[in-house]
Design an enzyme around this catalytic site. Structure first.
Site, PDB file in Angstrom:
ATOM      1  N   HIS A  71       6.932  -2.660  -5.190  1.00  0.00           N
ATOM      2  CA  HIS A  71       6.199  -2.312  -5.904  1.00  0.00           C
ATOM      3  C   HIS A  71       5.408  -1.579  -6.633  1.00  0.00           C
ATOM      4  O   HIS A  71       4.568  -1.255  -7.438  1.00  0.00           O
ATOM      5  CB  HIS A  71       5.902  -4.213  -6.860  1.00  0.00           C
ATOM      6  CG  HIS A  71       7.080  -4.327  -8.317  1.00  0.00           C
ATOM      7  ND1 HIS A  71       7.300  -3.739  -9.164  1.00  0.00           N
ATOM      8  CD2 HIS A  71       7.687  -5.288  -7.883  1.00  0.00           C
ATOM      9  CE1 HIS A  71       8.395  -4.651  -9.790  1.00  0.00           C
ATOM     10  NE2 HIS A  71       8.525  -5.617  -8.605  1.00  0.00           N
ATOM     11  N   LYS A  89      16.383 -14.391 -13.563  1.00  0.00           N
ATOM     12  CA  LYS A  89      15.371 -13.531 -14.655  1.00  0.00           C
ATOM     13  C   LYS A  89      15.944 -12.085 -14.404  1.00  0.00           C
ATOM     14  O   LYS A  89      16.272 -11.509 -14.645  1.00  0.00           O
ATOM     15  CB  LYS A  89      13.864 -14.046 -14.912  1.00  0.00           C
ATOM     16  CG  LYS A  89      12.890 -13.006 -15.444  1.00  0.00           C
ATOM     17  CD  LYS A  89      12.356 -11.751 -14.730  1.00  0.00           C
ATOM     18  CE  LYS A  89      12.140 -10.744 -15.700  1.00  0.00           C
ATOM     19  NZ  LYS A  89      11.634  -9.553 -14.922  1.00  0.00           N
TER      20      LYS A  89
END
Ligand code: NAD
Length: 425
Positions: A379, A265
């Site tokens: 993040h 992914k």
């Protein structure tokens, strides 16, 4: 500080466009379609799909620092997920320290499948069709004169006998078709339609499905890179620890499908963003990628990481890449058209190679983060910006609010709303 010394991400949006146009050798007018007001119109959308009610926008970014086969390459990415573009640009910089990415692609050969039912003797039908091979290839070659003119066309016919199926044995014909710079679905499907009646006559079978396979395992693109040990260390992490940590993380994906799905992914974060930006069919590329990852009978990592004899980190990625620079939405979507102009590609194979290089770099970004400080820290500030935006921050408030929440280590929309309320009092 002079404008030219500022980093791309430090420039205002309009200056980024100017710089980009200059780098690509095109006029900024060609990039007007990116401004959100001049892209795909609802009227155009209405011609593209059924029941259209409007258009849907996504951020379009540019990944920097990509050097592929010795050439500097602009990489447009359409993606909603924060940190993908920044991370891949940073990894491209690390790769550039080792000479950048080396890529290659096989011939743009797609596979079309024709299912042939109601055959009592599979081997006899196969032999009969085999003896008409040249006739069938010529027939398939006559359907797309444009493609033939560009050097494409049918290359081979192969047979697969499916013995074990819920409906009993049947025969499958694979038409191998070189589609040049197209994704190729239409040429293949049309050729199969053309062949079906003649195949029925020769074999005595009943043609059923006639459709391309998204497991495009004859249309592969490969990328590899070497990251010098000297650029791998950071903070408290030694270069060796980062390198070995990445290899250990990769080994997890190589051995375990649960991990491999997430690992792949991460690769697709990069792959899909470029596929989408160029107006290509990302479902087709996704389907091909995952089927290829399971080709050995067990789902595994699409990439490989190891160390070379000098102790540097080396990575490689090989996957099917059925993308075009002609046909489909590549020319009908105004933004995709501008993006392709910006990339100035000479062939679909070139685009395929850029895409796998981006996939490999994106994979490295995730592995490097996971193997060291974890994915969450990097993040954080981007996540905070999204929360700030969603909570109603506008203009300069977005950055300021994101910074405030990171500082407080409290990145939640309730807090964002509260801070905004205090500021706006
Ligand atoms: P297309 O038919 O719009 O364009 C391809 C055609 O362009 C070729 O057949 C050829 O006639 C012409 N052409 C001109 N110059 C060429 C060149 N240099 N190289 C190659 N062809 C050239 O597009 P397509 O690629 O056949 O179809 C892509 C579309 O099909 C995508 O939108 C995809 O979503 C859709 N599709 C996908 C599937 C699937 O993936 N299973 C199935 C059906 C349709």
């Amino acid at each position: 500080m002079g404008k030219s010394q500022r980093k791309f991400y430090e420039l205002p949006l309009s200056a980024r466009l100017e710089l980009l146009a200059a780098e690509a050798g095109i006029s900024t007018d060609e990039l007007t379609v990116l401004d959100g007001a001049h892209g795909l119109t609802p009227e155009q959308a209405d011609h593209m799909i059924e029941n259209a009610i409007g258009v849907y926008g996504l951020p379009l970014g540019i990944a920097r620092n990509f050097q592929i086969n010795g050439r500097d390459v602009l990489v447009p990415m359409a993606i909603e997920e924060p940190s993908v573009v920044a991370a891949v640009s940073f990894m491209a910089k690390l790769a550039a320290a080792g000479g950048g990415f080396t890529t290659e692609a096989s011939a743009p050969e797609m596979i079309g499948q024709l299912q042939l039912l109601d055959i009592s003797d599979l081997a006899a039908a196969r032999n009969a069709l085999q003896s008409h091979r040249e006739e069938l290839l010529a027939m398939a070659g006559s359907v797309d004169p444009v493609l033939s003119r560009f050097g494409g066309g049918p290359r081979d016919i192969e047979f697969r006998e499916i013995e074990d199926s819920p409906i009993g044995p049947f025969l499958v014909i694979h038409l191998i078709y070189d589609v040049r710079d197209a994704m190729g679905a239409n040429a293949i499907n049309t050729a199969l339609e053309q062949l079906a009646p003649r195949v029925a006559e020769i074999s005595g079978g009943r043609p059923h499905l006639r459709i391309l396979s998204n497991l495009a395992d004859r249309r592969l693109a490969r990328a590899q890179c070497t990251i010098p040990l000297s650029v791998l260390g950071f903070d408290q992490y030694t270069p060796e620890a980062v390198r070995d940590g990445i290899i250990e993380a990769w080994a997890f994906a190589a051995a375990d499908p649960y991990r491999a799905a997430t690992h792949n992914k991460g690769i697709m974060n990069g792959v899909d963003a470029v596929v989408l930006a160029t107006g290509n069919d990302w479902r087709a590329v996704e389907a091909g990628a995952h089927a290829y990852a399971a080709r050995g009978g067990r789902y595994t990592s699409l990439s490989t990481w190891s160390k070379d004899e000098d102790g540097n980190l080396t990575g490689s990625l090989e996957m099917p890449m059925a993308v075009g620079i002609i046909g489909g939405a590549t020319r009908s979507h105004p933004v995709a058209k501008a993006v392709l102009k910006l990339m100035n590609l000479s062939s679909a194979a070139e685009l395929a190679q850029i895409i796998v290089a981006v996939g490999l770099a994106q994979n490295l970004a995730a592995l490097r983060a996971l193997a060291t400080e974890g994915i969450q820290r990097g993040h954080m500030s981007l996540h905070a910006r999204q929360i700030a935006l969603a909570s109603g921050a506008i203009g300069d408030e977005v950055e300021k609010l994101a910074r405030q929440m990171v500082m407080e280590n409290n990145i939640r929309s309730e807090r964002a709303v509260q801070i905004l309320k205090e500021w706006r009092k």
